[in-house]
Motif scaffolding. Structure first.
Motif: not given
Length: 381
Positions: A25, A80, A114-115
């Motif tokens: 990321l 990402f 994170a995604l």
């Protein structure tokens, strides 16, 4: 490319792929000389971090090649990337996310938290613009910039307006009837395109704009399943002087309404289940873990990130267990931060995960789960 994380979570097939995973990321914003220099340096920076985690040369090369700047995106914007066995499986831009330092991870399964946080709750929607000689319909996702798919209907302008070119002829009933039949035919074709895209992509919103007569015709011809999710904007966008910025803002307003209703509905569902008798609601870390172990969780709601907890990931059902558990020792593949293991278990049990704002969960509760079936009643004493 694998499907994106949405309101139903991450595609579980990603976790079933064998081999090592590497994820990164990173900030790929442009706009200043310093930002450009930082993006140019990313392949080298990320490559060193990957090498320190024993990533293969093939994974390092594949991931580094994907780290390109986000041309045409307003800052901040992150990229990402997830690589498995030298193949780029996911490559996503996340608008509005500021990443201070590259976050790189390698392991037996991908770290997609994170995604999922960026994409969770997203939904597909259509924007259709109608005119008497055709129209266009475009597929979007609520948290992804750009058009996913576009289809158009192009009638014959000469045919549609032929009667207008002959003075006095358009008002004749025959010519007027022929022209209106052409408009209806174009509207019917555009409605079919909308219905088809909506059905194939499970859209939750259809925004319809354009010529007033054309959009009314199109709306009347939509399938019964799609009329309730159609919102008509009083804007004729298929003209040279149309205010595209105002139109985009109006569309975003419709999207925000749907997202707001989602959060409100989740909040109501939690509130209705909170109390002494809550057999179909798990509250707190331990209860949610237990629900996931039984594939009982339908929707996992994360209000706080659970970074201070760790869990054991398993290579088979029930997919996770606590650090102190003595069960499933033959299936343990390692210990990781709880957010990663929880997301993996959520996907592998076909549950939904939502990262919710403050106020949805009861005070002091960082994580909860709406259950597929209620917990058994406590035996009477």
């Amino acid at each position: 490319m694998a499907s994106r994380a949405g309101s139903t979570g991450i595609d579980a097939s990603l976790y079933r792929r064998e081999g090592q995973w590497c994820t990164a990321l990173v900030d790929v914003s442009l706009g200043t000389t310093a930002a450009q220099e930082a993006v140019d340096a990313l392949p080298g920076v990320v490559g060193k971090l990957l090498a320190s985690q024993q990533a293969s040369e093939a994974d390092i090369a594949a991931l580094a090649e994907a780290l390109v700047p986000a041309q045409g995106h307003a800052s901040p914007v992150a990229r990402f990337v997830a690589v498995n066995n030298g193949e780029v499986v996911l490559d996503e831009l996340i608008d509005g996310l500021k990443v201070e330092a590259a976050d790189v991870d390698c392991g037996p399964f991908p770290n997609l938290v994170a995604l999922a946080r960026a994409r969770g709750g997203q939904f597909p929607y259509l924007v259709a613009e109608a005119s008497k000689d055709g129209g266009e319909v475009r597929l979007y996702h609520s948290s992804v910039q750009g058009v996913g798919e576009s289809r158009g209907v192009t009638g014959d302008p000469e045919e549609a307006h032929h009667a207008r070119k002959v003075p006095g002829r358009y008002d004749e009933p025959k010519n007027r009837s022929n022209t209106e039949e052409i408009w209806r035919r174009n509207a019917d074709e555009l409605a079919k395109q909308i219905d088809e895209l909506a059905r194939e992509n499970y859209v939750r919103l259809i925004v319809l704009a354009g010529d007033i007569k054309a959009r009314e015709l199109v709306a009347s011809k939509l399938g019964s399943a799609h009329k309730p999710i159609t919102s008509i904007l009083e804007q004729h966008t298929r003209t040279g002087g149309a205010d595209q910025a105002a139109f985009a803002a109006a569309v975003q307003g419709q999207v925000d309404e749907v997202l707001g209703r989602d959060v409100e509905e989740l909040s109501k569902r939690v509130a209705n289940r909170t109390g002494n008798d809550r057999p179909d609601l798990a509250l707190g870390f331990d209860e949610v873990v237990a629900a996931l172990q039984q594939a009982q969780a339908d929707t996992v709601l994360v209000g706080q990130y659970q970074d201070d907890e760790t869990l054991m990931a398993l290579d088979a059902d029930p997919w996770l267990c606590g650090e102190d558990s003595e069960e499933h020792s033959e299936s343990v593949i390692g210990s990781w931060p709880a957010p990663e293991v929880l997301l993996r278990a959520t996907a592998l049990t076909d549950a939904t995960i939502r990262y919710v704002p403050e106020g949805v969960l009861p005070e002091g509760v960082g994580i909860a789960a709406l259950l597929r079936w209620p917990n058994a009643a406590e035996p009477a004493t």
